[in-house]
Design an enzyme around this catalytic site. Structure first.
Site, mmCIF file in Angstrom:
data_model
loop_
_atom_site.group_PDB
_atom_site.id
_atom_site.type_symbol
_atom_site.label_atom_id
_atom_site.label_comp_id
_atom_site.label_asym_id
_atom_site.label_seq_id
_atom_site.Cartn_x
_atom_site.Cartn_y
_atom_site.Cartn_z
ATOM 1 N N ARG A 116 24.643 24.578 5.509
ATOM 2 C CA ARG A 116 24.821 23.206 5.035
ATOM 3 C C ARG A 116 25.897 22.500 5.861
ATOM 4 N NH1 ARG A 116 26.165 24.035 -0.902
ATOM 5 N NH2 ARG A 116 26.463 21.779 -0.797
ATOM 6 N N ARG A 175 0.799 -1.227 0.000
ATOM 7 C CA ARG A 175 0.000 0.000 0.000
ATOM 8 C C ARG A 175 0.833 1.279 0.000
ATOM 9 N NH1 ARG A 175 -3.816 -1.309 4.857
ATOM 10 N NH2 ARG A 175 -2.243 -2.922 5.190
ATOM 11 N N ALA A 208 34.849 46.935 -2.876
ATOM 12 C CA ALA A 208 33.635 46.315 -3.427
ATOM 13 C C ALA A 208 33.831 45.974 -4.898
ATOM 14 C CB ALA A 208 32.462 47.267 -3.265
ATOM 15 N N SER A 263 31.348 44.490 -0.825
ATOM 16 C CA SER A 263 30.170 43.899 -1.447
ATOM 17 C C SER A 263 30.468 43.415 -2.859
ATOM 18 C CB SER A 263 29.049 44.939 -1.516
ATOM 19 O OG SER A 263 28.627 45.233 -0.208
ATOM 20 N N LYS A 290 28.636 26.519 3.646
ATOM 21 C CA LYS A 290 28.927 25.082 3.595
ATOM 22 C C LYS A 290 30.369 24.847 4.000
ATOM 23 C CE LYS A 290 30.948 22.994 0.544
ATOM 24 N NZ LYS A 290 31.598 22.397 -0.641
ATOM 25 N N ASN A 338 34.049 41.012 8.135
ATOM 26 C CA ASN A 338 32.741 41.310 7.555
ATOM 27 C C ASN A 338 32.723 40.836 6.101
ATOM 28 O OD1 ASN A 338 30.449 42.553 6.429
ATOM 29 N ND2 ASN A 338 30.538 44.175 7.973
HETATM 30 CA CA CA Z 1 0.205 -4.105 9.365
#
Ligand code: CA
Ligand code: UD1
Length: 452
Positions: free
Chosen positions: A327, A28, A417, A399, A345, A371
């Site tokens: 991660r 099932r 940046a 940035s 990660k 930073n």
């Molecule tokens: Ca069962």
């Protein structure tokens, strides 16, 4: 009937072996995967039940599988596997296990791979009840809201087990009984192999029923016991809807456990845990947060809404999110700040360091109080190998910078940046690695098509 919570545990008189039946087809589920490999809280059902069995310190754990269930065999290792060649019923499955058990003398606790939420406490209660008298078998009963499909339990006036009648063999009157068989039971292992040989499959399913074992023992003058457990723990998984129900039940329990331990959940029903999630007290978890495997969080951390966190360690005072993704291998230091749309990660973020907006930090170290500016990324993969980015302390990564690994940026350096860095940067240097801005007066005029 004796309730499982009131059963007293004398020191178990006998050795214990646990047999987990998991050879059933699970039709099932409509799945290419074995039923017991479907996960609850990210962990296959069979591992939940093995973990619980291990808490009982049995002499042996044996899992009964059908041939070719190699995927399951791999996750149950190092525990033994017994192969049931054909799925001829629960009694036949136990026969396969008893052969593998050899000359084991003691109690045999039968569990089901698709009944994963039963607690060690309940199983200890079942074993204790079995040992409290000279029972041949003791079954764990339950009262489901709707007993349809379950075997029904009939007791003698003294409370001992009279018989179990399967739904498919029951009369209309018998079906009115709500006391049902959870399927879990303890059996006296002495002479069990002989008893199992006496099982017959003359029933409406043509199967060898485990539930006939107490009946055969009774015919030979050995009584059996019944003890009632909690349906919430004893329900099983036969289809995907039940799998989802058990997931919700599991998560509910974990949320309560976390709050009990002093963790604030702003909207408990939207926070999802793994079995090994560890969180210190006074940590606050916002709405819609998902924890995968391997997360350890100290006290006093704030996880804001919509974070996905797995394989990460987070130290006290850190603030994560909203919308952060950590991660495996993320190690976030004391008071660090990881803001929205930042992915990390396999990287170590130092004390007080910040990566507040839109970035990727992979295979890197970001030193204390540095930073990592908005939109900056570590370029850790060249299509073949992954390389490291090492950033010292008090560094400013401007940035929208790209740090092409392998690369080292020493303490106190300042990256302008928009820089694309390919070489190491020495301490305290200012580095600008971008095309200079060129301004051509009036050349911009009339370059854009206008309709006004
Ligand atoms: Ca069962
Ligand atoms: C069984 C019980 C029933 C109980 C119910 C609780 C019997 C005859 N009936 O019924 O009284 O109310 O569980 O859920 O025992 N399995 C094998 N080999 C087989 C058949 C089954 O290993 O040949 C395993 C399955 O993988 C499963 C467990 O045994 O883990 C139970 O099998 P299932 O077919 O689901 O039993 P039910 O008919 O539900």
């Amino acid at each position: 009937m004796t309730d499982i919570s009131s059963s007293r545990s004398p020191v178990p008189a006998k050795d214990l072996a646990v047999v987990i039946l998991a050879a059933g087809k699970g039709t099932r589920m409509k799945s290419a995967m074995s039923k017991v490999m479907h996960s609850i809280a990210g962990v296959p059902m069979i591992k939940h039940i093995i973990g619980t069995a291990e808490q009982l310190n049995p002499k042996k754990i044996i899992v009964v599988l059908a041939p070719n269930m190699n995927d399951v065999e791999a996750v149950v290792a190092p525990h033994a596997v017994a192969i049931q060649k054909e799925q001829l019923g629960t009694g036949d499955a136990l026969k396969a296990a008893v052969q593998t058990l050899g000359d084991f003398k003691g109690n045999i606790l039968v569990l089901y791979g698709d009944v994963p939420l039963v607690s060690a406490r309940s199983l200890n209660g079942l074993v204790a009840h079995h040992n409290s008298d000279d029972f041949g078998a003791t079954v764990l009963a339950m009262v489901p809201p709707n007993p349809t499909g379950y075997g029904r339990i009939f007791q003698n006036p003294d409370g001992t087990l009279a018989r179990i009648v399967e739904e498919k063999d029951a009369t209309e009157d018998e079906k009115l009984v709500r006391m049902s068989n959870s399927g879990l039971m303890v059996l006296d292992g002495d002479n069990l192999a002989d008893t199992l040989l006496k099982l017959q499959n003359t029933n409406n399913q043509g199967e060898y029923y485990l539930v006939d074992v107490p009946k055969i023992m009774g015919e030979e003058g050995r009584k059996s016991g019944v003890i009632r457990g909690d349906y919430a723990e004893l329900r099983g998984v036969n289809n995907r809807a039940q799998l989802a129900e058990l997931e919700m039940a599991w998560q509910h329990n974990k949320r309560m456990e976390m709050m009990d331990a002093g963790v604030t959940l702003l909207d408990p029903n939207t926070v999802y845990f793994a079995p090994d999630t560890k969180i210190g007290n006074d940590t606050v978890i916002g709405q819609n947060v998902v924890f995968g495997a391997g997360v350890t969080i100290d006290s006093g951390v704030e996880i804001r809404a919509f974070c996905h966190i797995e394989g990460a360690t987070i130290k006290s005072g850190a603030v994560i999110g909203p919308f952060a993704r950590l991660r495996p291998g993320s190690d976030i230091g004391v008071d660090a700040k990881i803001g929205n749309f930042v992915e990390i990660k396999n990287s170590k973020i130092g004390t007080g360091a910040k990566a507040n907006h839109l970035g990727y930090i992979g295979d890197a170290e970001l030193g204390a109080h540095s930073n990592f500016g908005c939109g900056a990324i570590t370029v850790n993969y060249d299509g073949k190998v992954k390389s490291k980015t090492i950033i010292g302390e008090n560094v400013m990564i401007g940035s929208n910078s790209s740090l092409i690994a392998p690369i080292k940026i020493a303490d106190g350096a300042y990256v302008a940046a928009g820089s694309t860095l390919t070489h190491d940067v020495e301490a305290d240097a200012l580095v600008i690695a971008r095309a200079r801005q060129e301004v051509l007066p009036n050349k911009g005029k009339n370059r854009l098509k206008r309709d006004h």
